[in-house]
Design a protein around this motif. Structure first.
Motif, PDB file in Angstrom:
ATOM      1  N   ILE A  52       0.803  -1.238   0.023  1.00 21.38           N
ATOM      2  CA  ILE A  52      -0.256   0.240  -0.070  1.00 21.38           C
ATOM      3  C   ILE A  52       0.985   1.034  -0.005  1.00 21.38           C
ATOM      4  O   ILE A  52       1.918   1.340   1.128  1.00 21.38           O
ATOM      5  N   THR A  53       0.766   2.260  -1.240  1.00 19.91           N
ATOM      6  CA  THR A  53       1.651   3.383  -1.109  1.00 19.91           C
ATOM      7  C   THR A  53       0.243   4.216  -1.060  1.00 19.91           C
ATOM      8  O   THR A  53      -0.134   4.501  -1.768  1.00 19.91           O
ATOM      9  N   LEU A  54       0.428   5.267   0.013  1.00 24.17           N
ATOM     10  CA  LEU A  54      -0.019   6.843   0.032  1.00 24.17           C
ATOM     11  C   LEU A  54       0.675   7.512  -0.118  1.00 24.17           C
ATOM     12  O   LEU A  54       1.588   8.203  -0.584  1.00 24.17           O
ATOM     13  N   VAL A  55      -0.412   8.600  -1.208  1.00 26.53           N
ATOM     14  CA  VAL A  55      -0.073   8.867  -2.393  1.00 26.53           C
ATOM     15  C   VAL A  55      -0.411  10.586  -1.738  1.00 26.53           C
ATOM     16  O   VAL A  55      -1.499  10.660  -1.767  1.00 26.53           O
ATOM     17  N   PRO A  56       0.272  11.767  -1.894  1.00 29.41           N
ATOM     18  CA  PRO A  56      -0.720  13.035  -0.733  1.00 29.41           C
ATOM     19  C   PRO A  56      -2.044  13.362  -2.022  1.00 29.41           C
ATOM     20  O   PRO A  56      -1.436  13.958  -2.917  1.00 29.41           O
ATOM     21  N   ALA A  57      -2.635  13.784  -1.200  1.00 29.22           N
ATOM     22  CA  ALA A  57      -3.609  14.421  -2.279  1.00 29.22           C
ATOM     23  C   ALA A  57      -4.458  15.185  -1.638  1.00 29.22           C
ATOM     24  O   ALA A  57      -5.266  15.006  -1.099  1.00 29.22           O
ATOM     25  N   PRO A  58      -4.136  16.333  -1.814  1.00 34.80           N
ATOM     26  CA  PRO A  58      -5.282  17.522  -0.338  1.00 34.80           C
ATOM     27  C   PRO A  58      -5.522  17.352  -0.804  1.00 34.80           C
ATOM     28  O   PRO A  58      -7.106  18.496   0.015  1.00 34.80           O
ATOM     29  N   GLU A  59      -6.795  17.830  -1.724  1.00 35.37           N
ATOM     30  CA  GLU A  59      -8.082  18.182  -2.580  1.00 35.37           C
ATOM     31  C   GLU A  59      -8.499  17.417  -2.121  1.00 35.37           C
ATOM     32  O   GLU A  59      -8.593  16.409  -2.788  1.00 35.37           O
ATOM     33  N   VAL A  71     -14.378  18.442 -10.928  1.00 33.50           N
ATOM     34  CA  VAL A  71     -12.444  17.232 -12.109  1.00 33.50           C
ATOM     35  C   VAL A  71     -11.938  18.809 -12.593  1.00 33.50           C
ATOM     36  O   VAL A  71     -10.641  18.069 -12.859  1.00 33.50           O
ATOM     37  N   ARG A  72     -12.198  19.596 -13.187  1.00 38.35           N
ATOM     38  CA  ARG A  72     -11.332  20.754 -14.014  1.00 38.35           C
ATOM     39  C   ARG A  72     -10.582  21.385 -13.281  1.00 38.35           C
ATOM     40  O   ARG A  72      -9.137  21.895 -13.328  1.00 38.35           O
ATOM     41  N   ARG A  73     -11.316  22.375 -12.280  1.00 32.45           N
ATOM     42  CA  ARG A  73     -10.401  22.975 -11.155  1.00 32.45           C
ATOM     43  C   ARG A  73      -9.614  22.032 -10.142  1.00 32.45           C
ATOM     44  O   ARG A  73      -9.061  22.567  -9.645  1.00 32.45           O
ATOM     45  N   LYS A  74     -10.351  20.848  -9.417  1.00 29.65           N
ATOM     46  CA  LYS A  74      -9.166  19.894  -7.917  1.00 29.65           C
ATOM     47  C   LYS A  74      -8.467  19.480  -8.891  1.00 29.65           C
ATOM     48  O   LYS A  74      -8.559  18.161  -8.653  1.00 29.65           O
ATOM     49  N   LYS A  75      -7.309  20.170  -9.798  1.00 29.14           N
ATOM     50  CA  LYS A  75      -6.388  19.323 -10.108  1.00 29.14           C
ATOM     51  C   LYS A  75      -5.759  17.828  -9.154  1.00 29.14           C
ATOM     52  O   LYS A  75      -5.007  16.811  -9.401  1.00 29.14           O
ATOM     53  N   ASN A  76      -5.294  18.033  -7.815  1.00 26.34           N
ATOM     54  CA  ASN A  76      -5.169  17.483  -6.773  1.00 26.34           C
ATOM     55  C   ASN A  76      -5.749  16.965  -5.845  1.00 26.34           C
ATOM     56  O   ASN A  76      -5.302  16.620  -4.612  1.00 26.34           O
ATOM     57  N   SER A  77      -6.984  16.568  -6.188  1.00 27.68           N
ATOM     58  CA  SER A  77      -8.204  16.406  -5.720  1.00 27.68           C
ATOM     59  C   SER A  77      -7.790  14.869  -5.674  1.00 27.68           C
ATOM     60  O   SER A  77      -7.321  14.075  -6.401  1.00 27.68           O
ATOM     61  N   SER A  78      -8.165  13.770  -4.832  1.00 24.14           N
ATOM     62  CA  SER A  78      -7.893  12.015  -4.595  1.00 24.14           C
ATOM     63  C   SER A  78      -8.939  11.486  -6.105  1.00 24.14           C
ATOM     64  O   SER A  78      -7.833  10.583  -6.567  1.00 24.14           O
ATOM     65  N   ILE A  79      -9.669  12.295  -6.455  1.00 21.51           N
ATOM     66  CA  ILE A  79     -10.343  11.296  -7.697  1.00 21.51           C
ATOM     67  C   ILE A  79      -9.959  12.144  -9.341  1.00 21.51           C
ATOM     68  O   ILE A  79      -9.568  10.923  -9.679  1.00 21.51           O
ATOM     69  N   VAL A  80      -8.991  12.868  -9.126  1.00 24.32           N
ATOM     70  CA  VAL A  80      -8.269  13.381 -10.498  1.00 24.32           C
ATOM     71  C   VAL A  80      -7.026  12.599 -10.340  1.00 24.32           C
ATOM     72  O   VAL A  80      -6.415  11.999 -11.435  1.00 24.32           O
TER      73      VAL A  80
END
Length: 344
Positions: A52-59, A71-80
């Motif tokens: 399991i590798t945790l990848v930081p996604a601040p949004e 999706v277009r604005r939150k480029k650093n979200s976990s989904i994107v």
């Protein structure tokens, strides 16, 4: 296999998502997980980071966010970020329990459609009751597209057949068209056109129209419909099951001591009924028609369902279902183009 996971999506995220991923890791030793989420919230929940590798996604894209804009604005979200990992080949599949619209938008805009497929379809697996040789069936589209053309539904039949063969291991799936009657001439002009097209396709084991009242009785292995009707049908099934359980519980509680004693004796029966109607045991909804598996589970998902969904994704990846669809639509490009023109 590598699966990109949105750790922040869902009512009980990230705790239940992390717990479910740890259960899945123990069950599937050939899977690695890329967990995208807010580091300060996810890191304390990880007891063991093996595979399991945790990848930081601040949004975070919240449930109330407008999907495409988010999706277009939150480029650093976990989904994107999770969807981007699939597009760039860092992961083989994308899983989320978050904002449904955002997951679908990320699948379409980031992961991308298979060439030749006009509109991907959202696919769910539902139970079949009291039929020994069939435990479930697949239905699509259940909400990816509100406005659907006849050609899209024909393509859903092809995609649904491949899904039933690869994940459900049904050798020759029976494909049915959801309609307001079983006769070939039932429905509006679009449904009649779809019926005619599917009847003429030798590679599809088309069994004709099926009515909504027969779905849970196993009328078909794959049921195709437009996204509006499919979503309404799915919610009607869910609502009826919940209402019946509440009605039974209310009658028991108001039935005095005798009713409660009888209910205690029938508790295993009620538990079996509830389990039979719980379609989360089959995993999540798959957006078929994309270059890689994108799977969405209900927002109220807890750890056991997360584990079941990972098992579903494992089957999708092991069977190379997406690759099979790529090959099919590449080999049948001219045929699909002619069919599309005839259904306009």
């Amino acid at each position: 296999m590598k699966i990109a996971v949105d750790a922040m999506g869902g009512d009980y995220a990230p705790a239940e998502i992390v717990k479910g991923i740890e259960l899945a890791r123990d069950a599937y030793p050939d899977i690695e997980f890329l967990l995208y989420g807010q580091e300060e919230k996810v890191q304390p929940l990880l007891q063991d980071t093996t595979r399991i590798t945790l990848v930081p996604a601040p949004e975070v894209i919240a449930m109330e966010d407008e999907p495409v804009r988010a999706v277009r604005r939150k480029k650093n979200s976990s989904i994107v970020l999770a969807a981007t990992a699939v597009r760039e080949g860092e992961a083989d599949a994308f899983f989320s329990a978050g904002n449904t619209g955002a997951v679908l938008a990320a699948g379409l805009l980031i992961v991308g459609r298979i060439k030749g497929i006009d509109r991907p379809g959202l696919t769910t697996t539902l139970p079949v009751l009291q039929k020994p040789d069939q435990s479930s069936f697949v239905m699509l589209d259940v909400g990816a597209n509100a406005d659907t053309k006849p050609f899209n539904v024909v393509q859903y039949a092809i995609m649904g057949q491949y899904y039933a063969q690869s994940v459900m291991h049904v050798e020759k799936p029976r494909v049915g068209l959801l309609n307001n009657g079983t006769e070939a001439d039932k429905g509006d002009k679009n449904h009649r056109a779809i019926h005619e097209a599917l009847s003429a396709m030798d590679e599809i084991n088309f069994v004709g129209n099926v009515e909504s009242r027969e779905l849970l009785n196993g009328a078909a292995d794959v049921v195709v419909t437009d996204g509006f009707t499919g979503n309404a049908t799915l919610k009607a099934i869910e609502g009826t099951a919940l209402s019946m359980l509440k009605l039974i519980k209310g009658e028991i509680m108001g039935g005095g001591l005798g009713g409660k004693i009888g209910a205690s004796m029938l508790r295993p029966v009620f538990r079996n009924v509830q389990s039979a109607m719980d379609y989360s045991q089959y995993g999540g909804a798959v957006l078929l028609g994309l270059k890689a598996p994108v799977v969405k589970t209900h927002g109220s998902t807890k750890a056991p369902t997360v584990k079941n969904t990972i098992g579903q994704i494992h089957e999708l990846l092991a069977s190379k279902s997406a690759d099979q669809l790529v090959t099919y639509f590449a080999e049948h490009a001219e045929e699909m183009s002619a069919l599309k023109d005839s259904l306009k």
